[in-house]
Motif scaffolding. Structure first.
Motif, mmCIF file in Angstrom:
data_model
loop_
_atom_site.group_PDB
_atom_site.id
_atom_site.type_symbol
_atom_site.label_atom_id
_atom_site.label_comp_id
_atom_site.label_asym_id
_atom_site.label_seq_id
_atom_site.Cartn_x
_atom_site.Cartn_y
_atom_site.Cartn_z
ATOM 1 N N ARG A 27 0.767 -1.258 0.074
ATOM 2 C CA ARG A 27 -0.056 -0.149 0.094
ATOM 3 C C ARG A 27 0.830 1.275 -0.109
ATOM 4 O O ARG A 27 0.598 2.436 -0.617
ATOM 5 C CB ARG A 27 -1.040 0.017 1.186
ATOM 6 C CG ARG A 27 -2.179 -0.873 1.329
ATOM 7 C CD ARG A 27 -2.979 -0.746 2.459
ATOM 8 N NE ARG A 27 -3.904 -1.795 2.429
ATOM 9 C CZ ARG A 27 -4.871 -1.850 3.567
ATOM 10 N NH1 ARG A 27 -4.928 -0.745 4.512
ATOM 11 N NH2 ARG A 27 -5.438 -2.930 3.764
ATOM 12 N N ARG A 108 -11.372 1.017 10.800
ATOM 13 C CA ARG A 108 -12.017 1.485 9.596
ATOM 14 C C ARG A 108 -12.331 2.835 9.907
ATOM 15 O O ARG A 108 -12.177 3.871 9.174
ATOM 16 C CB ARG A 108 -13.280 0.647 9.125
ATOM 17 C CG ARG A 108 -12.752 -0.361 8.552
ATOM 18 C CD ARG A 108 -12.056 -0.279 7.348
ATOM 19 N NE ARG A 108 -11.593 -1.352 6.468
ATOM 20 C CZ ARG A 108 -12.093 -2.029 5.616
ATOM 21 N NH1 ARG A 108 -13.317 -1.642 5.251
ATOM 22 N NH2 ARG A 108 -11.710 -3.149 4.843
ATOM 23 N N GLN A 111 -8.946 5.231 10.577
ATOM 24 C CA GLN A 111 -8.086 5.196 9.717
ATOM 25 C C GLN A 111 -8.515 5.548 8.210
ATOM 26 O O GLN A 111 -7.710 5.875 7.612
ATOM 27 C CB GLN A 111 -7.308 3.715 9.559
ATOM 28 C CG GLN A 111 -6.597 3.414 10.787
ATOM 29 C CD GLN A 111 -5.766 2.031 10.644
ATOM 30 O OE1 GLN A 111 -6.380 1.015 10.183
ATOM 31 N NE2 GLN A 111 -4.461 2.059 11.301
ATOM 32 N N VAL A 112 -9.996 5.502 8.320
ATOM 33 C CA VAL A 112 -10.498 5.738 6.947
ATOM 34 C C VAL A 112 -11.360 6.842 6.936
ATOM 35 O O VAL A 112 -11.209 7.959 6.222
ATOM 36 C CB VAL A 112 -11.532 4.433 6.434
ATOM 37 C CG1 VAL A 112 -11.749 4.785 5.155
ATOM 38 C CG2 VAL A 112 -10.368 3.375 6.040
ATOM 39 N N ASN A 113 -12.390 6.824 7.770
ATOM 40 C CA ASN A 113 -13.496 7.858 7.778
ATOM 41 C C ASN A 113 -12.944 9.180 8.438
ATOM 42 O O ASN A 113 -13.362 10.155 8.002
ATOM 43 C CB ASN A 113 -14.512 7.543 8.577
ATOM 44 C CG ASN A 113 -15.413 6.297 7.879
ATOM 45 O OD1 ASN A 113 -14.733 5.070 7.857
ATOM 46 N ND2 ASN A 113 -16.299 6.472 6.923
ATOM 47 N N THR A 137 1.247 3.204 7.917
ATOM 48 C CA THR A 137 1.134 1.830 7.126
ATOM 49 C C THR A 137 2.404 1.111 7.540
ATOM 50 O O THR A 137 2.442 0.099 7.842
ATOM 51 C CB THR A 137 1.021 2.346 5.770
ATOM 52 O OG1 THR A 137 -0.257 3.009 5.357
ATOM 53 C CG2 THR A 137 0.512 0.879 4.974
#
Length: 278
Positions: A27, A108, A111-113, A137
């Motif tokens: 990634r 999630r 780390q994402v939203n 990461t």
């Protein structure tokens, strides 16, 4: 199942951790190359994602079918009702699935939203998003490749509870963090997440006694992970729009901590061996 047939089940946690580490390292390369690829062609990232999916399918086909022992009847085709009954009848399995859901939802959401909103609230601009994401990461991949590091101090089930508590503390820290503090807490969060996933998977695999239903039960957990994540993500948007992201993180960290302590306490009670009758 392949490791089970080879009598090498103890290698699962290390294999799961290294596989996750390799995916995370890839990634980092993808993050760095995304801008260049989009300049070449706007759809290039999607084309490469499709190519990666094809390669993954080919790799899975090369693994081949799981060897069946002689005189062993073919594995039954489980129904949804059978899977539900198996899960409900195993209190320990229910607790482990709840732990897995908690870990998935927290990682999630953070780390994402909330990744970019958190950095933006700390005064960091878009130019900083890539380096911070790469740092997180790499650190998550480093810990994911070393799931055995906690083994000398605690058992796997206890480790999952400890790591979930660590994720909760990071949420609490992010709720009140300064600009540089947000980067520190995000990096610590990534480290806890890297360790948590392979260990939780190992504990789940050990709790599923019938290997014929392992894939179905793990798939059911994955569906529940995403269902709960969708419900929580809907609430996250409302908090971000009303500038109450810190309040949400404090609530999420506190609730997750309480639930995790309850699950850990009940799980340890279930695992505690009973004294034989005299």
């Amino acid at each position: 199942s392949h490791l089970e047939n080879l009598d090498q089940v103890e290698l699962y946690k290390g294999a799961e951790g290294k596989a996750r580490a390799y995916s995370l390292y890839s990634r980092v390369i993808g993050f760095a190359a995304a801008g260049l690829l989009c300049r070449m062609h706007p759809a290039m990232p999607y084309i490469l994602s499709a190519a990666a999916a094809v390669l993954a399918a080919l790799a899975a086909l090369r693994i081949g079918p799981i060897a069946v022992k002689k005189n062993e009847p073919p594995a039954p085709s489980p129904r949804f009702s059978q899977i539900a009954v198996l899960i409900v009848r195993s209190p320990m399995l229910v607790l482990l699935m709840l732990q897995g859901i908690g870990i998935f939802v927290l990682t999630r959401i953070v780390q994402v939203n909330l990744f970019q909103p958190l950095l933006q609230a700390g005064g960091w601009g878009p130019i900083h998003y890539g380096p911070v994401l790469a740092l997180n990461t790499v650190f998550e991949a480093w810990t994911a490749a070393r799931p055995q590091m906690l083994r000398p101090w605690m058992r796997d089930f206890t480790a999952v509870g400890f790591l979930t508590a660590g994720l909760s503390v990071c949420c609490l820290g992010l709720g009140v963090a300064s600009a540089y503090g947000s980067i520190v807490w995000l990096t610590l969060f990534a480290g806890f997440a890297g360790l948590a996933y392979p260990i939780q998977r190992q504990v789940m695999n050990e709790a599923i006694l019938d290997s014929n239903y392992r894939a179905s039960i793990l798939s059911a957990e994955s569906v529940l992970d995403r269902a709960f994540c969708a419900l929580v993500a809907h609430q996250v948007g409302a908090f971000v729009q009303s500038n109450r992201m810190g309040t949400y993180l404090l609530m999420a960290g506190g609730i997750c901590m309480v639930v995790n302590l309850t699950i850990s306490g009940v799980g340890l009670a279930l695992r505690k061996p009973t004294k034989p009758e005299q």
